[in-house]
Design an enzyme around this catalytic site. Structure first.
Site, PDB file in Angstrom:
ATOM      1  N   GLY A 254       9.009  51.338  12.438  1.00  0.00           N
ATOM      2  CA  GLY A 254       9.308  52.080  13.669  1.00  0.00           C
ATOM      3  C   GLY A 254      10.569  52.916  13.476  1.00  0.00           C
ATOM      4  N   ASP A 255      11.555  52.355  12.811  1.00  0.00           N
ATOM      5  CA  ASP A 255      12.804  53.085  12.561  1.00  0.00           C
ATOM      6  C   ASP A 255      12.542  54.272  11.642  1.00  0.00           C
ATOM      7  OD1 ASP A 255      13.847  50.955  13.956  1.00  0.00           O
ATOM      8  OD2 ASP A 255      14.406  49.859  12.145  1.00  0.00           O
TER       9      ASP A 255
HETATM   10  N1  LIG Z   1       0.345  47.906   8.725  1.00  0.00           N
HETATM   11  C1  LIG Z   1       0.575  49.222   8.701  1.00  0.00           C
HETATM   12  N2  LIG Z   1      -0.218  50.046   7.969  1.00  0.00           N
HETATM   13  C2  LIG Z   1      -0.004  51.368   7.934  1.00  0.00           C
HETATM   14  N3  LIG Z   1       0.988  51.993   8.610  1.00  0.00           N
HETATM   15  C3  LIG Z   1       1.797  51.237   9.355  1.00  0.00           C
HETATM   16  C4  LIG Z   1       1.644  49.814   9.446  1.00  0.00           C
HETATM   17  N4  LIG Z   1       2.601  49.333  10.261  1.00  0.00           N
HETATM   18  C5  LIG Z   1       3.330  50.409  10.653  1.00  0.00           C
HETATM   19  N5  LIG Z   1       2.848  51.563  10.122  1.00  0.00           N
HETATM   20  C6  LIG Z   1       3.353  52.931  10.328  1.00  0.00           C
HETATM   21  O1  LIG Z   1       4.633  52.888  10.938  1.00  0.00           O
HETATM   22  C7  LIG Z   1       4.565  53.370  12.296  1.00  0.00           C
HETATM   23  C8  LIG Z   1       5.452  52.525  13.198  1.00  0.00           C
HETATM   24  O2  LIG Z   1       5.033  51.185  13.150  1.00  0.00           O
HETATM   25  P1  LIG Z   1       5.092  50.174  14.391  1.00  0.00           P
HETATM   26  O3  LIG Z   1       4.246  50.698  15.482  1.00  0.00           O
HETATM   27  O4  LIG Z   1       4.771  48.839  13.836  1.00  0.00           O
HETATM   28  O5  LIG Z   1       6.626  50.282  14.808  1.00  0.00           O
HETATM   29  P2  LIG Z   1       7.646  49.183  15.399  1.00  0.00           P
HETATM   30  O6  LIG Z   1       6.877  48.070  16.025  1.00  0.00           O
HETATM   31  O7  LIG Z   1       8.598  49.905  16.263  1.00  0.00           O
HETATM   32  O8  LIG Z   1       8.386  48.691  14.075  1.00  0.00           O
HETATM   33  P3  LIG Z   1       9.919  48.181  13.874  1.00  0.00           P
HETATM   34  O9  LIG Z   1      10.533  48.017  15.235  1.00  0.00           O
HETATM   35  O10 LIG Z   1       9.790  46.922  13.067  1.00  0.00           O
HETATM   36  O11 LIG Z   1      10.610  49.222  13.071  1.00  0.00           O
HETATM   37  C9  LIG Z   1       3.092  53.359  12.657  1.00  0.00           C
HETATM   38  O12 LIG Z   1       2.804  54.320  13.656  1.00  0.00           O
HETATM   39  C10 LIG Z   1       2.465  53.680  11.307  1.00  0.00           C
HETATM   40  O13 LIG Z   1       2.571  55.057  11.001  1.00  0.00           O
HETATM   41 MG   LIG Z   2      10.560  49.373  16.907  1.00  0.00          MG
END
Ligand SMILES: Nc1ncnc2c1ncn2[C@@H]1O[C@H](COP(=O)(O)OP(=O)(O)OP(=O)(O)O)[C@@H](O)[C@H]1O
Ligand SMILES: [Mg+2]
Length: 312
Positions: A254-255
C-alpha cells in the site's frame, strides 16, 4: 519535489528464528534494523523511482539519529523535526513462516513539539509540489492533526495524499475546509469508514464511493491486494486488473502504491497512467523481501501487464 510526512517513524527490528519458543531464550544472528514507518516506505520507493523526494516528520534521541543516518547513508533526502524524546522500536519476529510483532506506541508529543513541527513543515512546503502523509498519529497529537497539515498545504495549493486509518482518517474526511486530495483505503479501511463490510463487487463499490462522506475528495483509490484496485477520480470510475504474482512479502505494498500515485501525479500523467504506475509499484513491492522496496529494473515489464479500464 514530493514531501513525505511520517509522524511516528520507527527503527524496525526483524529477528529471524528457526523456532520461536515462548518463556525461553531465543538466539539469532539474522537481525535487520531498518528505518521504518509507512511514510519512510513511501520515501524509499519514491527515491528508487528517481523522483525528487524529501522525508519529514519527528525523530528524537539515539534511535532518531540512527534513522536519519541510515537514510543519509542511502542518500535519501530527509529533514526531520528533532524532539528530545526517543524514536520508537518496532519488533518483528519471523519464525516458522509466521510473523509475531511487538509495536511500541512511541513518544507522546507536547503542544510545543506539535507547534515546532508545524513551523518546520511550513518552512519545507515552499518548494513542494505533492505531499504524502502516512500512518498513525503519535500520542499527544489530536485526530485533527492531519487536517491542520492539509489546511496549510491548501494555502500553498499543494495536493495531499493521505494514507491513514481509523479516527484520523474519519476526521480528515469530515472536515469540509481541508479535505485530502487523494486517499488510498484498502478493503478493511473502507469497511471501517462506512461501518459495514465492503465487497470487492465493483457495482456495489461504486455505490459505496458515492457516499457523501467522500464528497470533495478528488481521488479515492481503493486498493484490493491481489485483486488490483477500484478508483474514483471526480466523476470517473476505473478498475485496474493486475497479473498474478509470485508474492514474497506483501507488507508495504500500500505504501509502495502511494509512492506510485505521488510520482504519477507529480509527473502530471493521465488518469490511466497514474493508476497503472501505482499498481506497478505495489506489485513490485510484493516481489521483494524488504518492506517498502522495489526493483526499478522490473518496472516496464510489469507496467505493460496492468489493464486499467473505465467503469460505467
Ligand atoms: N498479493 C498481491 N499480488 C499482486 N499485487 C499485490 C498483492 N498485494 C498487493 N498488491 C499490489 O499492491 C497494491 C496495494 O496493496 P494492498 O491493497 O494490500 O495495500 P495495503 O493493504 O494498504 O498494504 P500495506 O498497508 O501493508 O502497505 C495492490 O493494489 C496491488 O497493486
Ligand atoms: Mg495500507
Amino acid at each position: 519535489m514530493i514531501l513525505t510526512v511520517t509522524m511516528n517513524p520507527s527503527i524496525d527490528m526483524s529477528y529471524q528464528l528457526d523456532n520461536f519458543t515462548i518463556d525461553n531464550v531465543n538466539r539469532t544472528s539474522k537481525v535487520l534494523k531498518t528505518a521504518g514507518g509507512k511514510g519512510i516506505n513511501v520515501t524509499r520507493v519514491l527515491y528508487q523511482l528517481n523522483e525528487p523526494v524529501l522525508a519529514t516528520g519527528i525523530i528524537g534521541g539515539y534511535l532518531g539519529e540512527y534513522l536519519a543516518n541510515q537514510m543519509n547513508e542511502q542518500f535519501i533526502p530527509n529533514n526531520f523535526y528533532k524532539s528530545t524524546q526517543e524514536t520508537r522500536n518496532c519488533i518483528a519476529i519471523l519464525h516458522q513462516g509466521k510473523q509475531t510483532e511487538i509495536l511500541e506506541a512511541g513518544p507522546t508529543f507536547s503542544t510545543e513539539e506539535e507547534l515546532g513541527f508545524i513551523n518546520h513543515y511550513k518552512t519545507l512546503i515552499k518548494d513542494v509540489s505533492v505531499i504524502t502523509i502516512s500512518g498513525s498519529l503519535p500520542q499527544g497529537l489530536d485526530n485533527d492533526f492531519y487536517t491542520k497539515l492539509i489546511k496549510i498545504a491548501k494555502e500553498y495549493e499543494v495536493p495531499v495524499l493521505l494514507d491513514t486509518s481509523g479516527k484520523a482518517l474519519l476526521h480528515s474526511l469530515k472536515n469540509s475546509h481541508a479535505k485530502p486530495f487523494l486517499i488510498k483505503p484498502n478493503q478493511h479501511e473502507i469497511s471501517d469508514l462506512l461501518q459495514k463490510p465492503v465487497a470487492t463487487n465493483f457495482h456495489e463499490l461504486k455505490q459505496d464511493l458515492e457516499n457523501p462522506i467522500f464528497e470533495g475528495i478528488e481521488w479515492i483509490v481503493v486498493s484490493l491486494g491481489a485483486d488490483g484496485a477500484f478508483v474514483k477520480h471526480n466523476n470517473l470510475y476505473y478498475k485496474a486488473d493486475i497479473p498474478t504474482i509470485n508474492v514474497i512479502n506483501p507488507v508495504g505494498s500500500g505504501d509502495s502504491t502511494v509512492a506510485g500515485l505521488a510520482a504519477g501525479l507529480n509527473q502530471q500523467l493521465s488518469d490511466e497512467e497514474i493508476i497503472a504506475y501505482a499498481m506497478t509499484t505495489g506489485i513490485l513491492n510484493t516481489m521483494e523481501e524488504q518492506t517498502g522496496f522495489i526493483n526499478r529494473e522490473k518496472f516496464d515489464e510489469y507496467y505493460q501487464k496492468i489493464v486499467v479500464t473505465r467503469y460505467e
